[in-house]
Motif scaffolding. Structure first.
Motif, short mmCIF file in Angstrom:
data_model
loop_
_atom_site.label_atom_id
_atom_site.label_comp_id
_atom_site.label_asym_id
_atom_site.label_seq_id
_atom_site.Cartn_x
_atom_site.Cartn_y
_atom_site.Cartn_z
N VAL A 680 15.35 128.83 16.23
CA VAL A 680 14.46 129.62 15.37
C VAL A 680 15.11 130.98 15.12
N GLY A 681 15.32 131.29 13.83
CA GLY A 681 15.94 132.56 13.47
C GLY A 681 17.39 132.42 13.05
N ALA A 682 17.92 131.19 13.12
CA ALA A 682 19.31 130.96 12.70
C ALA A 682 19.32 130.58 11.23
N PRO A 683 20.17 131.23 10.42
CA PRO A 683 20.18 130.93 8.99
C PRO A 683 20.69 129.53 8.66
N ASP A 684 21.64 129.02 9.48
CA ASP A 684 22.20 127.68 9.28
C ASP A 684 22.93 127.29 10.55
N GLU A 685 23.60 126.12 10.52
CA GLU A 685 24.27 125.63 11.72
C GLU A 685 25.39 126.55 12.18
N ASN A 686 25.97 127.30 11.27
CA ASN A 686 27.06 128.20 11.63
C ASN A 686 26.55 129.49 12.27
N GLY A 687 25.25 129.71 12.18
CA GLY A 687 24.69 130.94 12.73
C GLY A 687 23.73 130.71 13.87
N LEU A 688 23.93 129.63 14.61
CA LEU A 688 23.01 129.31 15.71
C LEU A 688 22.96 130.41 16.76
N ASN A 689 24.07 131.13 16.91
CA ASN A 689 24.10 132.19 17.92
C ASN A 689 23.17 133.35 17.56
N LEU A 690 22.71 133.39 16.31
CA LEU A 690 21.81 134.47 15.87
C LEU A 690 20.35 134.16 16.20
N ALA A 691 20.06 132.95 16.57
CA ALA A 691 18.68 132.55 16.83
C ALA A 691 18.16 133.20 18.10
N PHE A 692 16.89 133.60 18.10
CA PHE A 692 16.28 134.17 19.30
C PHE A 692 15.69 133.09 20.20
N SER A 693 15.41 131.91 19.63
CA SER A 693 14.90 130.77 20.42
C SER A 693 15.79 129.57 20.15
N LYS A 694 16.38 129.05 21.22
CA LYS A 694 17.25 127.87 21.10
C LYS A 694 16.88 126.89 22.21
N GLU A 695 16.46 125.68 21.82
CA GLU A 695 16.04 124.68 22.81
C GLU A 695 16.60 123.32 22.47
N PHE A 696 16.95 122.55 23.51
CA PHE A 696 17.24 121.13 23.31
C PHE A 696 15.92 120.48 22.90
N CYS A 697 15.90 119.76 21.80
CA CYS A 697 14.64 119.17 21.35
C CYS A 697 14.90 118.07 20.33
N GLY A 698 14.26 116.94 20.52
CA GLY A 698 14.38 115.83 19.59
C GLY A 698 13.18 115.68 18.69
N GLY A 699 12.27 116.68 18.70
CA GLY A 699 11.03 116.57 17.95
C GLY A 699 11.15 116.99 16.51
N THR A 700 10.04 116.87 15.78
CA THR A 700 9.99 117.27 14.38
C THR A 700 9.45 118.69 14.26
N HIS A 701 10.01 119.46 13.32
CA HIS A 701 9.67 120.88 13.18
C HIS A 701 9.56 121.28 11.72
N VAL A 702 8.90 122.43 11.50
CA VAL A 702 8.84 123.01 10.16
C VAL A 702 10.19 123.62 9.81
#
Length: 909
Positions: A680-702
């Motif tokens: 949550v908070g990452a603009p795209d896959e290349n910016g995952l390090n910018l996210a404030f929330s990062k979790e292993f998850c196989g669920g569906t999300h908005v």
């Protein structure tokens, strides 16, 4: 040089890594996705799906040290703990596996090589056992293993022994993978025999004494055991070996028993410091037995609670409670009457923290849970011991010296004594326990409490073909998908052919699906599966009630409501619109965990969750309840992120890369080499390090947080020691919640005749006024009671007597029924022998009360007296012989009724 347990563990793993094995970390003690086990009891548990052919292995050979707990079911060592030096509840199983790669030859050769060449165990002390066959199940003797022992090792044939299915056929549980096994035993010498005083005992392998002990079990898995006891050959052959680290350590460290090794002694030494008592390593010594039991049990508790088990009255929670209370009771043997077990968690961490770092991460939580449970049991233990002593004294007087099932059940149900604890204490006094009677009462209790609910987990047994892999990545992209039916689950069996019609229930398996199968706390999707073939005359429609997963196969479980569907039919799978609400709640759950960690710190760890369309539920470690201010702060943090409308990015990454990014994994969950990360908070896959929330998850999300629409915590509560639960709502659920609250405010505004913004002040004033009036009423009531007691005393002083019996009859000033009864109680105490009839008026109502002291109830009855006089006041009533009450509509007739009562009483006396 003497090897430490750490060196032995590392040496085992390194040896097999040198033989091409991949190191696989231990799975949690609490099994993941396996309803057939309470606890992991063997190293092979986490590979069960591979052995059953339900999933493919990630490597052909594996090695690890598995955390195991054997305290229930087929494998139960609890009662043996403490009485000898080699039985344990928790232990480490060193193991190596082959998944249809090598088989018996290599397993035997390498085991021998490690024991004798690497660890230098004297080969002349070793024996091997093999399966002798079982005619009843048509199982042949394992001649292959017997021949290999003398062929690939120098072991002579006379030390290769044959045993029955009981000893040399390994079964994981009541069902599951199994096969013949070959065990390696060691002769520790005649002085190790602990059965010398047993008449007729002869030391030998599998004879049950401590001279010969099993070191290593080589299991050759080639069958599946069904519920009906039938053995079915598996599609491939597997090797599963297990060597108890504790026993290996005792041999290599030249210790007389496992408890003298460095796996236990730091715990025992810490306990000795706490108690001031010495551990002498003697068997049949009550003090030493207590040391051993406590050291064993605190290891089990620490590892199990770390892995997600919590004390409770059901299932695995009850087993944990039994272990803890058993250890607590043994603490009394060492003079420990206050909670003490939690103080030993640090010693366990010192011994095992390097191998299992999760126990270090959760040490505070584990200590909190144990201390809370100890304190709870301590409050009832002393009283329970009194009840036990009474039951034991009663049993001593019986012919069979047995504590009744009723008494054992009372100790369990009222004082929390597990039946095995009662058995242990009974044994110490030479008594038995009627376990059959206890179990019958337990079953009655379970039957009363058992809810009639239909399970949502669809288990598949005895498949006539392997379950197919369902392509389900579409669940992240669409809610509607064309697919083909490849089979059905009918009565728990997968069928590749079949046709079902309206009114029938089944599970549908598709070649691909957009449905999400229940996993990771998110509920399975609901929806429909309909015929997509225009030329089909009996187009079928199937309602999907729940979606589940078995291995890599997605099963749509539900019922047919129209037409018919058959294998091969082209269909359209449509997910219910509820999926959108579930997405909102799932992303909100991630935001909630982030907010809790922001406020309470990184000690917050997820213990479980439920994500449904209606609400979300999040369980987390926390020692105490959240304050109203903290709840508000959490809500504000989450709402701010929702208002920011931040992007939500999902990416599949190699596990090591995800770890480096700092993505959180749910403790105890099973992950593969590649993991899906929700950021949550990452603009795209290349910016995952910018996210404030990062979790292993196989669920569906908005896709963006703004879609969530709002967030409200509706409940915060405790579910067990050290674990809190938050229930919250978002989206449509929140809108409905706010509408309901708004309606309530509008109604209150009308009722109180004030504007909505004045309701709080008005209610506060009403409560204050109510409190003042209640205080005045209480004061008035005390005065009324005092006045009625004074009137009653005067009636007593002026009453008539017949012999020693007082006849107390009179009318009281207006009082309450409670005050009148208090007056009667006072009169009975003061007069000792009396018949009392009192009357009083309250507005347009008349009340009569009668009482008779116990010595007179055979002569007259309070109920009979009122039965005769209550018609006078146009009323009726009743009660017991010693106390009765009646009410009527004519208070002006009270004097007449009392006069009649006097006549009746005098006649009776």
């Amino acid at each position: 040089m003497t090897l430490s347990a750490k060196q032995i563990r590392a040496g085992f793993i390194d040896f097999f890594k040198g033989k091409g094995h991949t190191f696989i970390p231990s799975s949690p003690i609490v099994p993941i996705g396996d309803l057939t086990l309470l606890f992991a009891n063997a190293g092979m548990n986490q590979f069960k799906d591979i052995f059953l052919g339900l999933s493919a292995p990630t490597c052909p050979r594996a090695v690890n040290s598995q955390k195991c707990l054997r305290v229930s079911g087929k494998h139960n060592d609890l009662e043996e703990v403490g009485h000898d030096g080699y039985h344990h509840t928790f232990f480490e199983m060193l193991g190596n596996w082959s998944f249809d790669d090598y088989f018996k030859r290599e397993a035997i050769e390498w085991a021998w090589q490690l024991l004798t060449d690497v660890w230098s165990i004297d080969p002349n002390k070793l024996y091997a056992t093999v399966f002798a066959g079982d005619a009843a199940d048509n199982l042949p003797e394992d001649t292959e293993a017997a021949n290999l022992w003398t062929k690939v090792t120098p072991l002579p044939a006379e030390r290769v022994l044959k045993f029955s299915r009981k000893d040399n056929f390994w079964e994981m549980g009541e069902t599951g993978p199994c096969g013949p096994c070959s065990e390696i035993h060691i002769d520790l010498g005649p002085d190790r025999c602990d059965k010398k005083d047993v008449p007729g005992h002869k030391c030998a392998v599998n004879a049950g004494c401590a001279r010969f002990i099993e070191l290593w079990n080589l299991v050759f898995i080639q069958f599946n055991l069904a519920e009906n006891g039938k053995l079915t050959p598996l599609n491939a052959k597997y090797v599963d070996t297990g060597a108890g680290l504790e026993r290996i350590a005792a041999v290599l460290q030249n210790k007389k028993n496992n408890y003298d090794t460095d796996l236990f002694m730091p715990i025992i030494e810490r306990l000795a410091q706490m108690t001031g008592k010495s551990f002498t390593s003697q068997l049949n010594n009550k003090t030493d037995n207590a040391f051993r039991v406590i050291a064993d049990h605190i290891r089990a508790l620490t590892l199990a609670i770390t892995d997600g088990a919590t004390p409770s009255n059901e299932g695995r929670g009850y087993v944990i409670r039994r272990i803890l209370r058993r250890a607590s009771r043994f603490g009394r043997e060492l003079g420990l009457h206050e909670p003490f077990l939690y103080k030993l968690v640090g010693a366990v961490d010192d011994c095992l923290g390097e191998a299992f770092p999760e126990i270090l991460q959760r040490a505070d939580y584990v200590s909190t849970v144990i201390e809370s449970e100890e304190a709870s049991f301590g409050r009832t233990l002393d009283r329970g011991l009194e009840i036990f002593n009474d039951a034991a004294d009663k049993a001593q007087k019986t012919k069979n010296k047995t504590i009744t099932g009723d008494d054992a059940f009372q100790l369990y149900d009222t004082f929390g004594f597990p039946v095995d604890l009662t058995q242990l204490m009974a044994q110490e006094r030479g008594l038995k326990v009627d376990t059959a009677g206890f179990n019958a009462l337990m079953e009655q209790q379970r039957s009363r409490a058992r809810a009639a609910q239909k399970g949502t987990q669809l288990l598949v047994t005895s498949p006539d073909t392997e379950l197919p892999v369902t392509e389900d990545l579409h669940k992240y992209k669409t809610d509607r998908l064309p697919a083909t039916i490849v089979g059905f689950i009918d009565q728990g069996v997968f069928k590749t052919r079949g046709k079902f019609e309206a009114g029938e229930e089944a599970g549908i398996v598709l070649d691909k699906t957009c449905f999400y199968a229940e996993m990771g706390g998110q509920v399975g999707d609901c929806g429909t599966i309909e015929s997509a073939q225009a030329d089909k005359s009996d187009k079928g429609k199937f309602i999907v009630d729940i979606t589940t997963r078995v291995a890599d196969c997605v099963i749509h479980r539900g019922r047919f409501i129209e037409g018919a569907l058959a294998t091969g039919d082209k269909v359209t799978a449509v997910v219910s619109p509820d999926r959108d609400a579930t997405k909102k709640n799932h992303t909100a759950t991630h935001l909630l965990q982030w907010a809790l960690r922001q406020m309470l710190g990184t000690s917050v760890a997820q213990q479980g969750s439920l994500v449904s369309p209606d609400y979300l539920r999040f369980d987390f470690t926390c020692a105490k309840a959240l304050t109203a201010e903290q709840i508000n702060e959490v809500e504000t943090l989450v709402r701010d992120k929702i208002a920011a409308d931040l992007p939500v990015t999902c990416a599949v990454l190699p596990r090591d890369k995800a770890d480096k990014l700092g993505a959180m994994a749910l403790f105890g969950e099973k992950y593969g080499q590649d993991v899906r990360v929700v950021a949550v908070g990452a603009p795209d896959e290349n910016g995952l390090n910018l996210a404030f929330s990062k979790e292993f998850c196989g669920g569906t999300h908005v896709d963006r947080t703004g879609v969530i629409g709002g967030f409200k915590i509706t409940k915060e509560e405790s579910i067990s020691a050290g674990v809190r639960r938050i229930t919250a709502i978002t989206g449509t659920g929140l809108a409905k919640y706010l509408e309901q609250r708004s309606d309530i405010v509008d109604e209150l505004s009308v009722v109180l005749k004030i504007p909505p913004d004045s309701i709080v002040e008005k209610v506060a004033n009403l409560l204050a006024e109510n409190k003042r009036l209640a205080k005045e009423l209480k004061s008035s009531s005390r005065k009324g009671t005092s006045d009625s007691l004074e009137e009653a005393k005067q009636l007593l002083e002026n009453c008539e007597k017949v012999g020693d019996t007082s006849i107390i009859i009179g009318k009281l000033s207006p009082v309450t029924a409670e005050q009148a009864r208090a007056a009667i109680d006072m009169l009975k105490k003061k007069s000792q022998s009396a018949v009392i009839v009192l009357g009083f008026a309250e507005g347009e109502k008349a009340t009569l009360l009668a009482a008779v002291t116990d010595d007179l109830v055979k002569k007259t009855s309070a109920a009979d007296i009122l039965k005769q006089i209550s018609p006078i006041i146009d009323g009726g009533g009743g009660g017991r012989p010693n106390m009765a009450q009646a009410g009527g509509k004519k208070p002006d007739k009270i004097d007449e009724a009392l006069a009649k009562a006097a006549e009746i009483i005098k006649a009776k006396l």
